[in-house]
Design a protein around this motif. Structure first.
Motif, mmCIF file in Angstrom:
data_model
loop_
_atom_site.group_PDB
_atom_site.id
_atom_site.type_symbol
_atom_site.label_atom_id
_atom_site.label_comp_id
_atom_site.label_asym_id
_atom_site.label_seq_id
_atom_site.Cartn_x
_atom_site.Cartn_y
_atom_site.Cartn_z
ATOM 1 N N LEU A 1 -7.752 1.223 3.594
ATOM 2 C CA LEU A 1 -7.422 1.949 2.374
ATOM 3 C C LEU A 1 -7.836 3.409 2.529
ATOM 4 O O LEU A 1 -9.003 3.767 2.335
ATOM 5 N N LEU B 1 0.846 -1.186 0.000
ATOM 6 C CA LEU B 1 0.000 0.000 0.000
ATOM 7 C C LEU B 1 0.883 1.238 0.000
ATOM 8 O O LEU B 1 1.814 1.337 0.794
ATOM 9 N N SER C 1 -7.853 4.185 -4.188
ATOM 10 C CA SER C 1 -9.006 4.506 -3.346
ATOM 11 C C SER C 1 -9.094 6.012 -3.150
ATOM 12 O O SER C 1 -8.102 6.662 -2.823
ATOM 13 N N SER D 1 -13.451 3.546 -5.888
ATOM 14 C CA SER D 1 -12.233 2.783 -6.126
ATOM 15 C C SER D 1 -12.056 2.574 -7.620
ATOM 16 O O SER D 1 -13.033 2.436 -8.364
ATOM 17 N N LEU E 1 -3.249 0.490 -3.666
ATOM 18 C CA LEU E 1 -3.030 -0.880 -3.210
ATOM 19 C C LEU E 1 -2.589 -1.702 -4.409
ATOM 20 O O LEU E 1 -3.291 -1.738 -5.434
ATOM 21 N N GLU F 1 -12.325 6.308 3.999
ATOM 22 C CA GLU F 1 -11.415 5.190 4.275
ATOM 23 C C GLU F 1 -12.207 3.973 4.743
ATOM 24 O O GLU F 1 -13.022 4.062 5.675
ATOM 25 N N SER G 1 -4.932 6.565 -1.854
ATOM 26 C CA SER G 1 -3.978 5.474 -1.651
ATOM 27 C C SER G 1 -3.986 4.534 -2.849
ATOM 28 O O SER G 1 -4.946 4.464 -3.613
#
Length: 207
Positions: free
Chosen positions: A167, A14, A136, A198, A173, A140, A171
């Motif tokens: 997340l 991440l 994202s 997302s 991932l 969160e 961010s």
């Protein structure tokens, strides 16, 4: 960009922040306002179900995708999403990973009650060991991981108990080769207010 290693093998990590402010929040509002969000029905266990979120499938013209008995043909790239795709590819290159993403699945979660069930992104169109990168934006929420039923142990995933990857807004991932073969993930309902979008970048191999 600070990077947190969630699993070394298969690689799961991440990075945040990806874009910085005000870019990330501006992108969230642009996508919310300008995309043609859809809420299709999918066939599961022989019945039609309305998905508990909104989505857009976007990408190159040949990036057709089949999921739960339906064929999805991509919308053309929105300029802001194409720019983000290139930013993600550059971030992966900084970590020595080569990505040729030709498509993205965008999911819009209006609040914590909207969700995504347990699954792996292991459709044949994605190849044997896909590289998946998920950005994202907004509220969160945790993405829950567990070992895939029947999967042979591989690296740390073989012994890993179920765990959450939180997340945050802005961010990235990265689910590297082997993650989809050994793990499942889900966005489970939570009492967490706020919009979340997302963007899951992937490469579809035309049949």
């Amino acid at each position: 960009m600070p990077t947190e290693i969630l699993l070394p093998d298969p690689p799961l990590w991440l990075t945040a922040p990806l874009l910085g402010e005000p870019h990330a929040s501006r992108l969230l509002h642009t996508l919310d306002a300008e995309l043609a969000w859809q809420r299709p029905t999918l066939r599961l266990y022989g019945r039609e179900h309305l998905i508990p979120r909104a989505q857009v499938w976007m990408g190159d013209p040949e990036a057709h995708y089949r999921y739960s008995g339906r064929d999805f043909r991509p919308d053309p790239w929105h300029p802001a999403v194409a720019e983000l795709r290139d930013r993600v590819i550059a971030a992966l290159a900084d970590h020595g990973m080569q990505a040729g993403f030709n498509s993205v699945l965008l999911n819009r979660y209006a609040g914590g009650e909207e969700r995504m069930g347990w699954h792996s992104d292991d459709e044949p169109e994605l190849g044997r060991e896909p590289l998946i990168a998920a950005v994202s934006l907004g509220a969160e929420r945790p993405l829950r991981f567990r070992r895939k039923p029947g999967a042979a142990p591989a690296g740390d995933a073989g012994a890993a108990a179920p765990f959450n990857a939180w997340l945050p807004h802005d961010s990235l991932l990265v689910m590297g080769p082997g993650v989809q073969r050994t793990l499942q993930h889900a966005l489970l309902p939570r009492r967490i207010p706020g919009l979340r979008i997302s963007l899951t970048f992937r490469r579809v191999h035309p049949g």
